[in-house]
Design a protein around this motif. Structure first.
Motif, short mmCIF file in Angstrom:
data_model
loop_
_atom_site.label_atom_id
_atom_site.label_comp_id
_atom_site.label_asym_id
_atom_site.label_seq_id
_atom_site.Cartn_x
_atom_site.Cartn_y
_atom_site.Cartn_z
N GLY A 136 -5.24 -15.04 4.39
CA GLY A 136 -5.04 -14.92 2.95
C GLY A 136 -6.30 -14.78 2.12
O GLY A 136 -6.24 -14.86 0.89
N TYR A 137 -7.44 -14.58 2.75
CA TYR A 137 -8.67 -14.36 1.98
C TYR A 137 -8.64 -13.01 1.27
O TYR A 137 -9.28 -12.84 0.24
CB TYR A 137 -9.91 -14.46 2.87
N TYR A 138 -7.95 -12.07 1.87
CA TYR A 138 -7.72 -10.77 1.26
C TYR A 138 -6.21 -10.59 1.14
O TYR A 138 -5.46 -11.09 1.99
CB TYR A 138 -8.29 -9.63 2.12
N PRO A 139 -5.75 -9.87 0.12
CA PRO A 139 -4.29 -9.70 -0.04
C PRO A 139 -3.69 -8.84 1.07
O PRO A 139 -4.14 -7.72 1.31
CB PRO A 139 -4.16 -9.04 -1.41
N LYS A 140 -2.66 -9.37 1.72
CA LYS A 140 -2.02 -8.64 2.83
C LYS A 140 -1.41 -7.31 2.37
O LYS A 140 -1.34 -6.36 3.15
CB LYS A 140 -0.93 -9.50 3.47
N GLU A 141 -0.99 -7.25 1.11
CA GLU A 141 -0.40 -6.00 0.63
C GLU A 141 -1.42 -4.86 0.58
O GLU A 141 -1.05 -3.70 0.44
CB GLU A 141 0.28 -6.18 -0.73
N LYS A 142 -2.70 -5.17 0.74
CA LYS A 142 -3.73 -4.14 0.78
C LYS A 142 -4.18 -3.82 2.20
O LYS A 142 -5.15 -3.10 2.40
CB LYS A 142 -4.93 -4.57 -0.07
N ALA A 143 -3.46 -4.34 3.18
CA ALA A 143 -3.84 -4.13 4.58
C ALA A 143 -3.95 -2.65 4.93
O ALA A 143 -4.90 -2.23 5.61
CB ALA A 143 -2.86 -4.83 5.52
N ALA A 144 -3.01 -1.84 4.47
CA ALA A 144 -3.05 -0.40 4.78
C ALA A 144 -4.30 0.26 4.20
O ALA A 144 -4.91 1.12 4.85
CB ALA A 144 -1.79 0.29 4.27
N LEU A 145 -4.68 -0.15 3.01
CA LEU A 145 -5.88 0.39 2.38
C LEU A 145 -7.14 -0.03 3.15
O LEU A 145 -8.02 0.79 3.41
CB LEU A 145 -5.97 -0.09 0.93
N TYR A 146 -7.20 -1.30 3.54
CA TYR A 146 -8.33 -1.77 4.34
C TYR A 146 -8.40 -1.02 5.67
O TYR A 146 -9.46 -0.60 6.10
CB TYR A 146 -8.23 -3.27 4.62
N GLU A 147 -7.24 -0.87 6.29
CA GLU A 147 -7.21 -0.16 7.57
C GLU A 147 -7.73 1.26 7.41
O GLU A 147 -8.58 1.72 8.18
CB GLU A 147 -5.79 -0.14 8.13
N LYS A 148 -7.23 1.95 6.41
CA LYS A 148 -7.61 3.36 6.20
C LYS A 148 -9.11 3.51 5.95
O LYS A 148 -9.74 4.43 6.47
CB LYS A 148 -6.83 3.93 5.01
N ASN A 149 -9.67 2.61 5.16
CA ASN A 149 -11.06 2.75 4.74
C ASN A 149 -12.08 2.01 5.59
O ASN A 149 -13.27 2.30 5.49
CB ASN A 149 -11.20 2.29 3.28
#
Length: 174
Positions: A136-149
């Protein structure tokens, strides 16, 4: 060298047990995912072991950063962590000076994607990102964005698929 990993693991656990127990589980998870990614990516044995050491040490600066600055922001924990690695690692006598320098650089930059590419620690960077998302240190709903970038390895992508997109991981046997 595996003995060094085990010895360092115990030292890190003891250190965190006296300073911040919450770091133990995080560190062990990052260690295991780093190892898994590195092995699945076919890294050479020495590189896997160095990545394991870096994973065990990656957040070693957090407790001292909290003591000095009241926080564990990357800029503080990375600098302090690099100092601790410089203090600790020569005493073990099992690494070449250039390997210790590499560990210092990795711990001192482990949240920085450009440095992960430059120094070749993508497995650790991705493992830490995954665990930080899970915790939960980063929002899970942004996982796809983190993965992509931010995720470059096939194994890191497979773990993202499994953990954050509920897919299946391609299981390779050794």
């Amino acid at each position: 060298m595996k003995t060094l990993v085990n010895t360092l693991m115990m030292r890190v656990i003891e250190y965190f047990a006296s300073k911040d127990m919450s770091q133990i589980t995080h560190t062990l998870c990052v260690h295991e995912y780093t190892r898994l990614i590195a092995l699945r990516e076919g890294y050479k044995t020495r590189k896997v072991l160095l990545l394991e050491l870096a994973a065990l040490l990656h957040d070693i600066g957090c407790p001292r950063s909290k003591e000095l600055y009241g926080n564990c922001l990357p800029v503080n924990q990375e600098r302090i962590g690099a100092e601790i690695v410089s203090e600790w690692m020569p005493a073990y006598g099992k690494l070449a000076p250039k390997e210790i320098d590499w560990l210092v650089k990795v711990v001192g930059t482990h949240h920085q994607l450009p440095m992960a590419k430059e120094y070749g620690f993508e497995a650790l960077f991705e493992a830490d990102l995954i665990v930080n998302l899970m915790e939960g240190y980063y929002p899970k709903e942004k996982a796809a964005l983190y993965e992509k970038n931010m995720v470059r390895t096939a194994s890191g992508k497979a773990l993202f698929e499994l953990f954050f997109h509920h897919g299946k991981m391609d299981i390779k046997s050794d």
